[in-house]
Design a protein around this motif. Structure first.
Motif, PDB file in Angstrom:
ATOM      1  N   GLU A   1      -7.292  -3.116  -6.492  1.00 25.19           N
ATOM      2  CA  GLU A   1      -7.146  -1.660  -6.413  1.00 25.19           C
ATOM      3  C   GLU A   1      -5.892  -1.168  -7.127  1.00 25.19           C
ATOM      4  OE1 GLU A   1      -9.150   0.013  -2.312  1.00 25.19           O
ATOM      5  OE2 GLU A   1      -7.211  -0.991  -2.164  1.00 25.19           O
ATOM      6  N   SER A   2      -4.859  -1.974  -7.133  1.00 23.20           N
ATOM      7  CA  SER A   2      -3.592  -1.539  -7.725  1.00 23.20           C
ATOM      8  C   SER A   2      -3.717  -1.228  -9.211  1.00 23.20           C
ATOM      9  CB  SER A   2      -2.509  -2.600  -7.500  1.00 23.20           C
ATOM     10  OG  SER A   2      -2.738  -3.748  -8.307  1.00 23.20           O
TER      11      SER A   2
ATOM     12  N   ARG B   1       0.827  -1.205   0.000  1.00 20.52           N
ATOM     13  CA  ARG B   1       0.000   0.000   0.000  1.00 20.52           C
ATOM     14  C   ARG B   1       0.864   1.260   0.000  1.00 20.52           C
ATOM     15  NH1 ARG B   1      -4.697  -0.025   4.349  1.00 20.52           N
ATOM     16  NH2 ARG B   1      -5.324   1.743   3.024  1.00 20.52           N
TER      17      ARG B   1
ATOM     18  N   ARG C   1      -6.744  -5.337  -2.358  1.00 16.77           N
ATOM     19  CA  ARG C   1      -5.643  -4.409  -2.671  1.00 16.77           C
ATOM     20  C   ARG C   1      -5.037  -4.719  -4.037  1.00 16.77           C
ATOM     21  NH1 ARG C   1      -7.361  -0.740   0.820  1.00 16.77           N
ATOM     22  NH2 ARG C   1      -7.288  -1.479   2.973  1.00 16.77           N
TER      23      ARG C   1
ATOM     24  N   ALA D   1       2.241   6.655  -7.213  1.00 18.02           N
ATOM     25  CA  ALA D   1       1.048   7.173  -7.883  1.00 18.02           C
ATOM     26  C   ALA D   1       1.371   8.108  -9.038  1.00 18.02           C
ATOM     27  CB  ALA D   1       0.147   7.875  -6.870  1.00 18.02           C
TER      28      ALA D   1
ATOM     29  N   ALA E   1      -5.007   2.251  -9.452  1.00 21.48           N
ATOM     30  CA  ALA E   1      -3.958   3.190  -9.062  1.00 21.48           C
ATOM     31  C   ALA E   1      -2.952   3.412 -10.185  1.00 21.48           C
ATOM     32  CB  ALA E   1      -3.258   2.677  -7.810  1.00 21.48           C
ATOM     33  N   SER E   2      -2.717   2.387 -10.999  1.00 25.23           N
ATOM     34  CA  SER E   2      -1.749   2.498 -12.092  1.00 25.23           C
ATOM     35  C   SER E   2      -2.394   2.921 -13.406  1.00 25.23           C
ATOM     36  CB  SER E   2      -1.022   1.170 -12.299  1.00 25.23           C
ATOM     37  OG  SER E   2      -1.935   0.160 -12.734  1.00 25.23           O
TER      38      SER E   2
ATOM     39  N   TRP F   1       4.945  -1.667 -11.220  1.00 24.10           N
ATOM     40  CA  TRP F   1       3.683  -2.115 -10.649  1.00 24.10           C
ATOM     41  C   TRP F   1       3.631  -3.628 -10.469  1.00 24.10           C
ATOM     42  CZ3 TRP F   1       0.288   0.774  -8.172  1.00 24.10           C
ATOM     43  CH2 TRP F   1       0.372   2.160  -8.353  1.00 24.10           C
TER      44      TRP F   1
ATOM     45  N   MET G   1       2.294   1.727  -3.415  1.00 20.21           N
ATOM     46  CA  MET G   1       1.275   2.247  -4.338  1.00 20.21           C
ATOM     47  C   MET G   1       1.170   3.764  -4.219  1.00 20.21           C
ATOM     48  SD  MET G   1      -2.075  -0.068  -5.006  1.00 20.21           S
ATOM     49  CE  MET G   1      -2.710  -0.169  -3.350  1.00 20.21           C
ATOM     50  N   GLU G   2       1.144   4.254  -2.994  1.00 25.81           N
ATOM     51  CA  GLU G   2       1.034   5.704  -2.787  1.00 25.81           C
ATOM     52  C   GLU G   2       2.280   6.428  -3.294  1.00 25.81           C
ATOM     53  OE1 GLU G   2      -1.554   7.296  -1.821  1.00 25.81           O
ATOM     54  OE2 GLU G   2      -2.811   5.641  -1.111  1.00 25.81           O
TER      55      GLU G   2
END
Length: 510
Positions: free
Chosen positions: A413-414, A373, A410, A380, A417-418, A387, A376-377
């Motif tokens: 979600e990734s 996580r 998660r 961003a 995010a990408s 990734w 990921m942040e």
């Protein structure tokens, strides 16, 4: 769940305002991980009682009991009193006797060790817990969009469990804690009781609603003349009938139902169900003392687990850093630091703490999740981000606990995010995450969005149903219904727009 003159409750167990080095113990059973500053013997007995309740309800309802991992357990924190619970919940004295937070990352409950001597008809800590855990079990047993009265009536029905000396469990006892709502307040009309939910209801109206939801559930369960009607009612709702139409078809004349339920209450001869099975006496509980670092970090852990805003996150992070500095070789303390730094949006520090935790214990699943996580942040806005390596954290976490919903969520979600479309594997993982954690609202909304994007409108409607009839959140319920209206109109664009607003609204799980 509500308590007289109280706010909405959610349930379970916790602790706050305690010495940092209290004698903390953990009791682990199949469905619970309980943390308390309590004697091992008392904690063992408490954990056994919770497991007995779980087993008794499952036996009665013929529910499956599949294997679960650490991520599937409900974490219960035992606090010293209801005042301590209330201060943890809202920062002041209130009527909150316990609360429950349903999360894909691990559902959690906070309950008191004692009830502070409130008035005679107050709700006990056990009743609060059993009410809210019944919601947890109901969502695991059915994905049907049940109306608010039946959701709350179901939970009230099981909340009054009693444990007999012979090892059996009594379910369906009278809801004596609802005396005020049943005898001193106005009875809800059938339209209000059987309808889609109450908006802007007063405390008195809600108290009466809970009480009469119990009466109606109890009556339809036990009355011989009403045999089969409740099952038919649920089937009609699942087939798409309007709530009031389903009630009329299943129950007949609603004025007669109103009179019959009055008579049932005032006759005051309530039956109950006795569950006695060998497995109720074959419960395994393992109790261990927390390590010094774990015990020292418990006050911060409780607040972090409850959830923190920006101001609180800074205080929790500072407290956790101090504990982590004193116990640098405790992997769990370092994992807690990774969470605290993440909550304060110190993502680089969160990643470093997660790496320290993993160096001490490579199988610490939640440390892998926070590492992923945080990465990921940090990635961003990085066009060169790897990734594949970031997602590898969640894949490894999934291998460590295949029955934990969070790594699957998660991983899905990734891709957002990408800026990539989720793979078929990610979508399948999301679907299974919802099977594992149907109680998580944000996960459910995520799954609904995926279904809408894929054009699976009927499936999206069915999945959204529990939120559209959610008895605990009138605002969330109304937002979900806007999505539902768009789905019924086959307006995919409007449904996604409404869903975006619902997902962004406060009150969803993290």
């Amino acid at each position: 769940m509500r308590r007289r003159s109280g706010a909405s409750l959610a349930i379970l167990l916790s602790a706050t305002a305690m010495p940092a080095h209290a004698a903390w113990y953990e009791a682990k059973s199949k469905h619970f991980a309980i943390y308390a500053d309590e004697s091992p013997k008392s904690l063992q007995a408490f954990a056994t009682k919770l497991e007995k309740f779980d087993k008794a309800v499952r036996i009665l309802r013929a529910m499956d009991d599949p294997p679960i991992g650490d991520g599937g357990r409900v974490n219960v924190y035992v606090l010293p009193s209801t005042d301590a619970v209330s201060h943890l919940a809202v920062g002041k004295d209130s009527s909150i006797a316990g609360f429950y937070l349903p999360r894909a990352s691990g559902s959690v409950a906070f309950v008191p060790k004692q009830t502070d001597g409130h008035q005679e008809w107050d709700i006990s800590a056990d009743t609060v817990f059993f009410h809210e855990y019944s919601h947890h079990l109901q969502l695991q047993n059915t994905d049907a969009a049940l109306p608010p009265w039946l959701v709350e009536g179901f939970a009230e029905f099981y909340s009054t469990a009693e444990f007999e000396r012979d090892g059996s469990v009594r379910l369906g006892n009278p809801a004596n804690h609802r005396i005020v709502g049943l005898y001193l307040l106005a009875k809800p009309s059938m339209d209000m009781l059987l309808g889609p939910g109450t908006n802007k209801a007063t405390e008195d109206q809600l108290e009466a609603f809970y009480g009469w939801a119990w009466v109606l559930t109890h009556y339809l369960t036990f009355a011989d003349e009403r045999k089969g009607q409740l099952a038919r009612y649920i089937a009609l709702i699942r087939s798409g009938d309007d709530l009031m139409k389903a009630a009329t078809v299943a129950f007949g004349d609603l004025k007669r139902l109103d009179r019959d339920s009055d008579h049932y209450l005032h006759v005051n001869r309530f039956r109950y169900l006795q569950v006695n099975a060998p497995e109720l006496n074959r419960i395994s509980v393992v109790v261990r003392p927390l390590r010094p670092g774990e015990a020292a970090g418990m006050p911060a852990r409780i607040h972090s687990t409850r959830g923190v805003d920006k101001t609180e996150a800074a205080g929790v992070a500072a407290q956790t850093r101090a504990v982590a500095a004193s116990y640098p070789d405790d992997p769990f303390v370092q994992r807690e630091l990774a969470e605290a730094e993440f909550d304060e949006q110190n993502y680089a520090a969160s990643r470093k703490a997660a790496l320290r935790a993993l160096a001490l214990d490579p199988k610490l699943e939640k440390a892998l999740i926070y590492k992923g996580r945080a990465e990921m942040e940090l990635s961003a806005s990085d066009p060169k981000a790897d990734w594949s390596a970031i997602r590898d954290n969640f894949l490894k976490a999934n291998l460590l606990d295949t029955e934990d919903a969070e790594p699957l969520m998660r991983y899905y979600e990734s891709f957002g995010a990408s800026g990539e479309r989720p793979t078929a594997n990610a979508v399948e993982g999301l679907r299974y995450a919802l099977v594992l954690a149907p109680q998580d609202k944000s996960l459910r909304l995520m799954a609904v969005a995926e279904m809408i994007n894929a054009g699976r409108i009927a499936e999206a409607q069915e999945t959204l149903g529990p939120l559209a009839y959610d008895p605990h959140s009138s605002g969330g319920r109304e937002r979900a219904r806007k999505v539902m209206d768009a789905l019924k109109a086959k307006d995919q664009k409007a449904a996604l727009a409404a869903l975006s607003q619902a997902a962004a609204a406060p009150g969803n799980n993290d």
